[in-house]
Write a protein that holds these residues in place. Structure first.
Motif, short mmCIF file in Angstrom:
data_model
loop_
_atom_site.label_atom_id
_atom_site.label_comp_id
_atom_site.label_asym_id
_atom_site.label_seq_id
_atom_site.Cartn_x
_atom_site.Cartn_y
_atom_site.Cartn_z
N MET A 108 0.82 -1.21 0.00
CA MET A 108 0.00 0.00 0.00
C MET A 108 0.86 1.27 0.00
O MET A 108 0.50 2.26 -0.60
CB MET A 108 -0.95 0.00 1.20
CG MET A 108 -2.20 -0.84 0.98
SD MET A 108 -3.22 -0.21 -0.36
CE MET A 108 -4.59 -1.35 -0.30
N GLU A 109 1.98 1.20 0.70
CA GLU A 109 2.84 2.37 0.72
C GLU A 109 3.39 2.67 -0.67
O GLU A 109 3.50 3.83 -1.07
CB GLU A 109 3.99 2.16 1.71
CG GLU A 109 3.53 2.05 3.15
CD GLU A 109 4.64 1.60 4.07
OE1 GLU A 109 5.78 2.10 3.90
OE2 GLU A 109 4.40 0.75 4.94
N ALA A 110 3.71 1.60 -1.41
CA ALA A 110 4.20 1.79 -2.78
C ALA A 110 3.13 2.40 -3.65
O ALA A 110 3.40 3.27 -4.49
CB ALA A 110 4.66 0.45 -3.35
N LEU A 111 1.87 1.97 -3.45
CA LEU A 111 0.77 2.52 -4.23
C LEU A 111 0.54 3.99 -3.87
O LEU A 111 0.29 4.83 -4.75
CB LEU A 111 -0.50 1.71 -3.98
CG LEU A 111 -1.75 2.15 -4.76
CD1 LEU A 111 -1.49 2.16 -6.26
CD2 LEU A 111 -2.93 1.25 -4.41
N ARG A 142 2.80 6.09 -2.81
CA ARG A 142 3.89 6.85 -3.43
C ARG A 142 3.61 7.04 -4.93
O ARG A 142 3.88 8.12 -5.47
CB ARG A 142 5.23 6.14 -3.22
CG ARG A 142 5.72 6.18 -1.77
CD ARG A 142 7.19 5.78 -1.67
NE ARG A 142 7.38 4.38 -2.01
CZ ARG A 142 7.35 3.39 -1.13
NH1 ARG A 142 7.14 3.64 0.16
NH2 ARG A 142 7.57 2.13 -1.51
N PHE A 143 3.06 6.02 -5.57
CA PHE A 143 2.73 6.13 -7.00
C PHE A 143 1.67 7.20 -7.23
O PHE A 143 1.80 8.04 -8.13
CB PHE A 143 2.24 4.78 -7.51
CG PHE A 143 1.70 4.83 -8.92
CD1 PHE A 143 2.57 4.86 -10.01
CD2 PHE A 143 0.34 4.85 -9.15
CE1 PHE A 143 2.07 4.92 -11.31
CE2 PHE A 143 -0.17 4.90 -10.45
CZ PHE A 143 0.70 4.95 -11.53
#
Length: 417
Positions: A1-4, A6-7
């Motif tokens: 979720m953190e990667a999403l 950031r995206f």
């Protein structure tokens, strides 16, 4: 979720400088590096999930709960950054779909029957009266001020607002005036004392009603001004003038027809009405979900394209429209500065979460007027197009006359002070 997350932020923040830290993870920077750098920290990883699933609601809730911390900069700066980027680069597809759905379903959230309207009003206006005394002007005007001259204080600008409205209403001595949504009574008392009118103010707030009645008695205007706890839809009298300031935002789109049909029924044949309301510069939309949940349940800010057809269908004539653009931004800036200056007194009345909620509300509202297409409209309405002078110079002449009558303002102490 953190990667999403950031995206998503990478797609949204194209200008400015925003640093994000999630819990004890690494920092990530977004934007082109321009402007004052901002740094936010999410205290736990679930906060990122909340932001992704419902950003309109979650952003305010995370700030209220202390799970979104401004490590550098101010919450108003963060909201401005987001609005500027949305205005410049457009909303992404998920946000457009979500807001489109809310616009489609807004009739359910704006079902403002009389009993529900009173509950909605109580949610915001029946808070401890001492709270509003901490940040409003001395007359407790809880609506957009009118900064007609550079350097005006908040009190100057709120007095100018009352004067401006009185001039547009063309109020003369002995006339009857209806004030729909009369608040703490300041405008009604001004119209009575400075214009010689007999004023009836209606409100759905018990707290505001008590203060307004007390002020009328203290000022010696109790025989000239009457305040009632009454829904505007239940009125039966006819009035020479009708004014409504900061109340139309609580009517709800499904009730616009009823509202303007009531205005027509209650207005004398040679009468004049002025409606002062927040509006949106763009097309119709929906109420921010956080605002609807925590601040103004049932409220909605209309586009002029939604309002004017109902005035026409009611058989009324629009005789003047004025748009006030950044006046409310300046008003909210002054309110927020005063609110912060009285922080300890706010905490004596409520808790830290409440303080953060109101800070978010005042900051978001100010930035909406600066960067998100919000404005104030004042619509002057009549039954007969010949009721109002053909040129607008009468407004300035009447304002000049009113200045001469104002003199030194009364030193009234409001309930709770």
């Amino acid at each position: 979720m953190e990667a999403l997350l950031r995206f998503v932020l990478g797609r949204l923040i194209k200008q400015g400088s925003l640093t994000l830290t999630v819990s004890d993870g690494p920092t990530v920077v977004f934007g082109d590096g321009t402007g004052e750098p901002l740094h936010i920290r999410l205290t736990d990883r679930r906060a990122a999930v909340h932001l992704l699933l419902d950003p309109d609601t979650a952003l305010g809730e995370l700030y209220m709960d202390g799970r979104l911390v401004m490590e550098r900069g101010d919450i108003a700066d963060l909201l401005a950054l987001g609005m500027i980027n949305l205005q410049t680069h457009g909303e992404n597809l998920p946000i457009r779909l979500l807001r489109g759905w809310r616009t489609l379903m807004r009739g359910l959230t704006q079902r403002n029957i009389a009993s529900r309207s009173q509950r909605n009003v109580a949610h915001h206006y029946d808070l401890d009266g001492r709270l509003y005394a901490l940040f409003l002007d001395s007359d407790r005007q809880y609506s957009c001020a009118y900064f007609e001259e550079p350097g005006y204080s908040l009190d100057d600008a709120q007095l100018a607002k009352k004067r401006h409205l009185a001039a547009k209403l063309l109020v003369d001595r002995g006339q009857t005036v209806l004030d729909i949504g009369s608040g703490w009574g300041g405008l009604a008392l001004y119209l009575a004392e400075r214009c010689g009118a007999s004023v009836t103010g209606v409100t759905l707030s018990q707290e505001q009603l008590a203060v307004a009645r007390n002020r009328a008695t203290e000022s010696g205007l109790g025989q000239q001004v009457e305040f009632r706890l009454q829904d505007y839809r239940s009125l039966t009298e006819t009035f020479d003038r009708i004014v409504s300031v900061g109340m139309f935002e609580h009517v709800g789109v499904p009730y616009y027809r009823t509202y303007f049909e009531t205005i027509k029924a209650r207005l004398a044949d040679d009468g004049v009405a002025v409606i002062h309301s927040i509006g949106r510069m763009g097309p119709p939309g929906s109420t921010n979900s956080w605002i609807d949940k925590y601040i103004f349940p049932g409220g909605y800010i209309p586009a002029l394209s939604e309002v004017l057809p109902h005035i026409e269908k009611a058989g009324l004539v629009v005789t003047d429209i004025e748009i006030l653009r950044l006046h409310y931004a300046e008003t909210l800036k002054a309110w927020r500065q005063r609110f912060h200056a009285r922080r300890e007194e706010v905490l004596a009345l409520y808790d830290e979460r409440f303080l953060r909620m109101w800070d978010f509300y005042l900051a978001g509202s100010e930035m909406s007027f600066r960067h998100d297409g919000m404005m104030i409209f004042q619509i002057q309405i009549a039954k007969n197009q010949e009721t109002v002078p053909l040129t607008r110079d009468y407004i300035a002449r009447r304002e000049t006359a009113l200045r001469g009558r104002e003199g030194k303002p009364r030193d009234l102490r409001l309930a709770g002070e």
